[in-house]
Motif scaffolding. Structure first.
Motif, PDB file in Angstrom:
ATOM      1  N   MET A  27      39.441 -64.201 -20.961  1.00  0.00           N
ATOM      2  CA  MET A  27      40.351 -65.792 -22.261  1.00  0.00           C
ATOM      3  C   MET A  27      39.142 -66.361 -21.786  1.00  0.00           C
ATOM      4  O   MET A  27      38.613 -67.436 -22.856  1.00  0.00           O
ATOM      5  N   LEU A  28      38.490 -66.549 -20.897  1.00  0.00           N
ATOM      6  CA  LEU A  28      37.683 -68.203 -20.808  1.00  0.00           C
ATOM      7  C   LEU A  28      36.749 -68.104 -21.951  1.00  0.00           C
ATOM      8  O   LEU A  28      36.055 -69.092 -22.453  1.00  0.00           O
ATOM      9  N   GLU A  29      35.998 -66.686 -22.534  1.00  0.00           N
ATOM     10  CA  GLU A  29      34.785 -66.622 -22.774  1.00  0.00           C
ATOM     11  C   GLU A  29      35.892 -66.586 -24.675  1.00  0.00           C
ATOM     12  O   GLU A  29      34.440 -66.904 -25.671  1.00  0.00           O
ATOM     13  N   GLU A  30      36.632 -66.062 -24.954  1.00  0.00           N
ATOM     14  CA  GLU A  30      36.680 -65.664 -26.104  1.00  0.00           C
ATOM     15  C   GLU A  30      38.280 -66.682 -26.969  1.00  0.00           C
ATOM     16  O   GLU A  30      38.198 -66.666 -28.013  1.00  0.00           O
ATOM     17  N   THR A  31      38.229 -67.766 -26.207  1.00  0.00           N
ATOM     18  CA  THR A  31      39.491 -68.469 -26.596  1.00  0.00           C
ATOM     19  C   THR A  31      38.733 -69.641 -26.653  1.00  0.00           C
ATOM     20  O   THR A  31      38.610 -70.433 -25.915  1.00  0.00           O
ATOM     21  N   PRO A  32      39.288 -70.494 -28.219  1.00  0.00           N
ATOM     22  CA  PRO A  32      38.759 -72.437 -27.440  1.00  0.00           C
ATOM     23  C   PRO A  32      39.174 -72.919 -26.145  1.00  0.00           C
ATOM     24  O   PRO A  32      39.086 -73.554 -25.866  1.00  0.00           O
ATOM     25  N   ASP A  33      40.070 -72.652 -25.302  1.00  0.00           N
ATOM     26  CA  ASP A  33      41.154 -73.077 -24.339  1.00  0.00           C
ATOM     27  C   ASP A  33      40.504 -73.788 -23.134  1.00  0.00           C
ATOM     28  O   ASP A  33      39.652 -72.648 -22.394  1.00  0.00           O
ATOM     29  N   SER A  34      40.628 -74.910 -22.273  1.00  0.00           N
ATOM     30  CA  SER A  34      40.183 -74.759 -21.189  1.00  0.00           C
ATOM     31  C   SER A  34      40.406 -74.334 -20.265  1.00  0.00           C
ATOM     32  O   SER A  34      41.555 -73.930 -20.275  1.00  0.00           O
ATOM     33  N   PRO A  35      39.227 -73.739 -18.507  1.00  0.00           N
ATOM     34  CA  PRO A  35      40.589 -73.485 -17.900  1.00  0.00           C
ATOM     35  C   PRO A  35      41.483 -73.670 -17.081  1.00  0.00           C
ATOM     36  O   PRO A  35      42.759 -73.407 -16.828  1.00  0.00           O
ATOM     37  N   SER A  36      41.824 -75.576 -17.287  1.00  0.00           N
ATOM     38  CA  SER A  36      43.158 -75.937 -16.757  1.00  0.00           C
ATOM     39  C   SER A  36      43.888 -75.600 -17.735  1.00  0.00           C
ATOM     40  O   SER A  36      45.502 -74.944 -17.637  1.00  0.00           O
ATOM     41  N   THR A  37      44.055 -75.439 -19.654  1.00  0.00           N
ATOM     42  CA  THR A  37      44.809 -75.328 -19.929  1.00  0.00           C
ATOM     43  C   THR A  37      45.497 -73.749 -19.481  1.00  0.00           C
ATOM     44  O   THR A  37      46.756 -73.204 -20.091  1.00  0.00           O
ATOM     45  N   LEU A  38      44.532 -72.610 -20.166  1.00  0.00           N
ATOM     46  CA  LEU A  38      44.617 -71.091 -19.922  1.00  0.00           C
ATOM     47  C   LEU A  38      45.573 -71.345 -18.132  1.00  0.00           C
ATOM     48  O   LEU A  38      46.841 -70.114 -18.300  1.00  0.00           O
ATOM     49  N   ARG A  39      44.971 -72.187 -17.175  1.00  0.00           N
ATOM     50  CA  ARG A  39      45.976 -72.068 -16.333  1.00  0.00           C
ATOM     51  C   ARG A  39      46.910 -72.051 -16.281  1.00  0.00           C
ATOM     52  O   ARG A  39      48.065 -72.251 -15.909  1.00  0.00           O
ATOM     53  N   GLU A  40      47.377 -73.415 -16.970  1.00  0.00           N
ATOM     54  CA  GLU A  40      49.112 -73.495 -17.625  1.00  0.00           C
ATOM     55  C   GLU A  40      49.766 -73.379 -18.286  1.00  0.00           C
ATOM     56  O   GLU A  40      51.214 -72.961 -18.184  1.00  0.00           O
ATOM     57  N   GLN A  41      48.947 -72.885 -19.483  1.00  0.00           N
ATOM     58  CA  GLN A  41      50.145 -71.105 -19.735  1.00  0.00           C
ATOM     59  C   GLN A  41      50.770 -69.910 -18.869  1.00  0.00           C
ATOM     60  O   GLN A  41      51.411 -68.895 -19.751  1.00  0.00           O
ATOM     61  N   VAL A  42      49.475 -69.630 -17.640  1.00  0.00           N
ATOM     62  CA  VAL A  42      50.505 -68.411 -16.802  1.00  0.00           C
ATOM     63  C   VAL A  42      51.801 -69.372 -16.445  1.00  0.00           C
ATOM     64  O   VAL A  42      52.255 -68.599 -15.293  1.00  0.00           O
TER      65      VAL A  42
END
Ligand SMILES: NC(=O)c1ccc[n+]([C@@H]2O[C@H](COP(=O)([O-])OP(=O)(O)OC[C@H]3O[C@@H](n4cnc5c(N)ncnc54)[C@H](O)[C@@H]3O)[C@@H](O)[C@H]2O)c1
Length: 270
Positions: free
Chosen positions: A214-229
């Motif tokens: 997901m870090l590689e394939e989505t444009p989102d930052s690690p913080s955004t990806l963490r918040e989504q979970v």
């Protein structure tokens, strides 16, 4: 220069040397243009001799690139047998942690063109990241060549100063081990929470790998990806409250990277 036209002398073909060589052969490097010095050749490396790769003999003419991939502790001994190959027209590309550019200038002469690179083991599957830094003797063409070689096994970045190499080695060079240690620790945590080792390991490894993709394939930052979970007042928030309490995770990783960087400095001074 195209990979197909390149001649390479590789010194040390262990874990990183063979990961790089595999990547380069896959991308079109001609086995017939490759000489490798390796006292303990793997079965894979021995097989390459059937395609024309020369093992444990020296080339008759100067190679375009001399790749140094031995452990830093034996770099000086390894150089002894290949000193005549460090000429101005041959690019010296070293991937050794803690072997400074000045070591190669001392041994091959002040005019030698040296690029120091720090790859990481995901290079074995074409997903590495390599930081590079060059001395003043490296021409634009040679720098492009070094970047091209390392880009064939992943991403590349160029550093401003050689000093940054200690932090790079500690972060991305050693970094895959931290991530694998995380998968091991998550497995142990799953077992402690009542799962079998097999199920816990399957879940932990797939989670680390999926999150990495997901870090590689989505444009989102690690913080955004963490918040989504993290649902408000949900399970993840309860878990992160422990993991990040008083910045525990940042504190631990900062100390980890500092210790690795200190070791890189110590290796450079020996
Ligand atoms: N493994 C990593 O994650 C990683 C990442 C970035 C950089 N590096 C650097 O790559 C270098 C190699 O590390 P590695 O993990 O591949 O180690 P390794 O032990 O797997 O490989 C080193 C190889 O050098 C060979 N060797 C020993 N003496 C030699 C000599 N005199 N001439 C030629 N070959 C000789 C050994 O037999 C061995 O196969 C190190 O300098 C390390 O700092 C490693």
């Amino acid at each position: 220069m195209k990979l197909t036209d390149l001649s390479v002398l590789l010194v040390g073909c262990g874990k990183m040397g063979s990961a790089l060589l595999k990547g380069w052969l896959d991308k079109g490097l001609e086995p017939g243009n490759v000489h490798v010095l390796e006292p303990y050749p793997s079965a894979w490396l021995q097989q390459q001799t059937q395609q024309g790769l020369r093992l444990n003999c020296l080339p008759k003419s100067l190679p375009d690139v001399l790749v140094l991939a031995t452990k830093p502790q034996i770099m000086s001994d390894a150089i002894a047998s290949i000193e005549p190959f460090g000429s101005q027209s041959t690019l010296v590309l070293s991937i050794a942690a803690g072997s400074p550019i000045r070591l190669f200038e001392d041994r091959f002469g002040a005019n030698v063109a040296v690029v120091r690179a720090m790859p990481n083991t995901p290079a074995a599957i074409g997903a590495g990241i390599t930081a590079l830094v060059a001395n003043n003797n490296v021409t634009d063409d040679q720098m492009q060549l070094a970047e091209g070689l390392m880009a064939s096994v992943g991403k590349t970045i160029t550093l401003e100063t050689e000093d940054q190499m200690h932090a790079v080695t500690a972060l991305s060079g050693s970094g895959p081990a931290y991530v694998f240690a995380l998968a091991e620790a998550m497995t142990a945590a799953g077992v402690a929470a009542g799962l079998s080792e097999t199920i816990a390991s399957q879940l932990a490894c797939a989670t680390v790998s999926g999150a990495g993709r997901m870090l590689e394939e989505t444009p989102d930052s690690p913080s955004t990806l963490r918040e989504q979970v993290t649902s408000p007042k949900g399970t993840t928030a309860a878990g992160l409250d422990v993991l990040q309490r008083k910045d525990a995770l940042t504190y631990l990783l900062t100390a980890t990277v500092k210790a690795a960087a200190r070791r890189s400095v110590a290796l450079s001074d020996t």
